[in-house]
Design a protein around this motif. Structure first.
Motif, short mmCIF file in Angstrom:
data_model
loop_
_atom_site.label_atom_id
_atom_site.label_comp_id
_atom_site.label_asym_id
_atom_site.label_seq_id
_atom_site.Cartn_x
_atom_site.Cartn_y
_atom_site.Cartn_z
N ILE A 1 29.32 54.42 25.74
CA ILE A 1 28.35 54.69 26.82
C ILE A 1 27.94 53.39 27.15
N GLU A 2 27.73 52.57 26.41
CA GLU A 2 27.14 51.15 26.61
C GLU A 2 28.30 50.41 27.32
N LEU A 3 29.61 50.38 26.70
CA LEU A 3 30.43 49.48 27.11
C LEU A 3 31.63 49.98 28.11
N GLU A 4 31.60 51.33 28.21
CA GLU A 4 32.53 51.80 29.42
C GLU A 4 31.59 52.49 30.48
N PHE A 5 30.66 53.41 30.02
CA PHE A 5 30.16 54.13 31.23
C PHE A 5 29.17 53.55 32.10
N LEU A 6 28.24 52.78 31.46
CA LEU A 6 27.23 51.97 32.14
C LEU A 6 27.77 50.80 33.12
N PRO A 7 28.85 50.13 32.78
CA PRO A 7 29.33 49.26 33.43
C PRO A 7 30.26 49.84 34.69
N ALA B 1 35.99 61.77 26.42
CA ALA B 1 35.20 62.75 27.52
C ALA B 1 34.83 61.49 28.21
N ILE B 2 33.69 60.65 27.59
CA ILE B 2 33.03 59.35 28.26
C ILE B 2 34.01 58.38 28.87
N SER B 3 35.09 58.22 28.40
CA SER B 3 36.09 57.36 28.95
C SER B 3 36.56 58.01 30.10
N CYS B 4 36.97 59.04 30.36
CA CYS B 4 37.51 60.03 31.39
C CYS B 4 36.31 59.89 32.46
N VAL C 1 28.49 46.41 37.71
CA VAL C 1 28.15 45.04 36.91
C VAL C 1 28.28 45.33 35.49
N PRO C 2 28.60 43.83 34.92
CA PRO C 2 28.42 44.03 33.45
C PRO C 2 26.78 44.39 32.72
N ILE C 3 26.68 45.04 31.72
CA ILE C 3 25.41 45.40 31.52
C ILE C 3 25.06 44.64 30.07
N SER C 4 24.07 44.08 30.01
CA SER C 4 23.32 43.41 28.77
C SER C 4 22.90 44.45 27.76
N ASP C 5 22.77 43.83 26.52
CA ASP C 5 22.13 45.14 25.37
C ASP C 5 20.87 45.57 25.87
N VAL C 6 19.99 44.71 26.40
CA VAL C 6 18.68 44.87 27.07
C VAL C 6 18.65 46.02 28.07
N ASP C 7 19.33 45.68 28.91
CA ASP C 7 19.61 46.56 30.23
C ASP C 7 19.98 47.99 29.72
N GLY D 1 21.62 63.41 8.45
CA GLY D 1 22.07 61.82 8.13
C GLY D 1 23.35 61.79 9.09
N CYS D 2 23.44 62.27 10.36
CA CYS D 2 24.85 61.90 10.75
C CYS D 2 24.63 60.89 12.05
N GLU D 3 23.29 60.24 12.09
CA GLU D 3 23.39 59.08 13.29
C GLU D 3 24.25 58.02 13.13
N ASP D 4 24.72 57.73 12.02
CA ASP D 4 25.70 56.57 12.10
C ASP D 4 27.13 56.98 12.87
N TYR D 5 27.55 58.33 12.56
CA TYR D 5 28.74 58.67 13.19
C TYR D 5 28.59 58.47 14.63
N PHE D 6 27.40 58.61 15.16
CA PHE D 6 27.33 58.54 16.64
C PHE D 6 27.48 57.00 17.23
N SER D 7 27.28 56.09 16.34
CA SER D 7 27.41 54.73 16.85
C SER D 7 28.71 54.60 17.90
N PRO D 8 29.97 55.09 17.58
CA PRO D 8 30.95 54.69 18.66
C PRO D 8 30.84 55.46 19.76
N LEU D 9 29.86 56.73 19.85
CA LEU D 9 29.85 57.03 21.05
C LEU D 9 28.76 56.44 21.95
#
Length: 358
Positions: free
Chosen positions: A203-209, A155-158, A214-220, A191-199
């Protein structure tokens, strides 16, 4: 409430069809959209719930949510409960469907359960979804959550593709709708937080850019995934919210009377529960706000001086109202792709993606 319900349902509810002179009479059930429908149904099903407790209340524990009935017990007692439900339920307008129901057992009891419940054609499984969460082994739960997260990543990719053309609309869809879809799961799964790492990565690598152009740094990315009033843009960190949501849920429901009311049918003071719920959620929200403020201050210190000043200006002058406005054309609130991206660029003091060079 009782007077309102009596006046509403003493006769058949009248359903008016827009654009037609035809009117329908609702002759059974509660009218769709009735805010008191849940309470009305609960009152109607209470005699059946109490009847099922009468034979041997210590043999099983029931759990009812609207028309979803559930029971935990030894297999022979569970079979007895199911027979009573099938026999007595129709007298109260409750028609159970065993072929659409699930019997969750340990893997060691699969064959025994299938043989005992063969007459009901019930689905015997080692794990299944239950009230928005999952009951089963650790591995089965992990597989179920990962499938849910995979669906949300798609859904995030779409949405990222849509953000390339209409960033303002995509941003509102994300903050007002999409990111709320996994909130309930995070509240009920430990304890499901690790399962949300791909999500979070999606968001950081697809949606925000795609949103900013523009490319988004880890801090941004970390700053943007903070509340707008402290310098972010209101997109939530899926991993961080998972930890907070589960802790809040556990503490808010820790009142002993709630567990006793569900498992033993003891008296439950609803007003006391609401007071406890509001107090705990208020305390946890204050703690969450303090943690987020501490975290974003650390992130701001990693920015260049001119960008550091820009984020602090946001915090001090409440420059975030425009991010919460729906993109309607009536009042010229819908920003063009360039206008929205320029607004984000000005907010964080970096060069707009389509700035003309001379």
């Amino acid at each position: 409430c009782s007077r309102f319900l009596f006046n509403s349902y003493s006769g058949f509810a009248l359903l008016i069809i827009r654009g037609s002179e035809v009117m329908l009479f609702s002759r059974e059930g509660a009218t769709q959209g009735d805010p008191l429908a849940m309470q009305f149904y609960a009152i109607g099903v209470m005699p059946l719930v109490r009847l099922l407790k009468e034979p041997q209340p210590s043999r099983w524990v029931q759990n009812w949510f609207a028309d979803d009935s559930a029971c935990i017990a030894a297999l022979k007692h569970l079979k007895e409960w199911l027979k009573i439900l099938l026999a007595e339920g129709p007298k109260f307008g409750y028609f159970a469907e065993p072929n659409k129901s699930y019997l969750i057992v340990s893997p060691a009891f699969i064959e025994v359960a299938k043989e005992m419940f063969s007459e009901f054609q019930i689905n015997v499984v080692t794990g299944n979804r239950f009230l928005g969460s999952y009951i089963g082994s650790v591995m089965d739960t992990k597989d179920w959550i990962e499938k849910k997260v995979e669906k949300w990543c798609k859904a995030i990719s779409c949405l990222s593709e849509a953000a390339k053309l209409e960033p303002h609309a995509a941003f509102v869809a994300m903050t007002k709708s999409v990111q709320n879809e996994w909130g309930y799961l995070q509240r009920v799964c430990m304890g499901c937080e690790d399962y949300f790492s791909p999500l979070k990565a999606s968001i950081e690598l697809e949606f925000l850019p795609a949103l900013t152009g523009v490319p988004i740094s880890d801090v941004d990315a970390a700053i943007m995934q903070s509340p707008a009033k402290i310098g972010g843009i209101g997109i939530r960190d899926a991993v961080a919210t998972s930890r907070f949501s589960y802790r809040t849920s556990v503490q808010a429901t820790s009142i002993a009377a709630l567990a006793g009311a569900i498992s033993k049918g003891t008296f439950f003071d609803f007003d006391q529960h609401i007071h406890h719920l509001k107090r705990v959620t208020g305390e946890m929200k204050c703690k969450k706000n303090d943690d987020e403020k501490t975290q974003i201050d650390l992130l701001i210190n990693r920015l260049p001086d001119e960008r550091k000043a820009a984020v602090k200006r946001i915090q001090e002058n409440n420059c975030s109202t425009w991010l919460s406005v729906f993109p309607t054309y009536d009042n010229d609130f819908a920003l063009s792709p360039d206008a929205f991206r320029d607004g984000i660029a000005n907010r964080y003091c970096y060069e707009p993606p389509k700035l003309q060079q001379y």
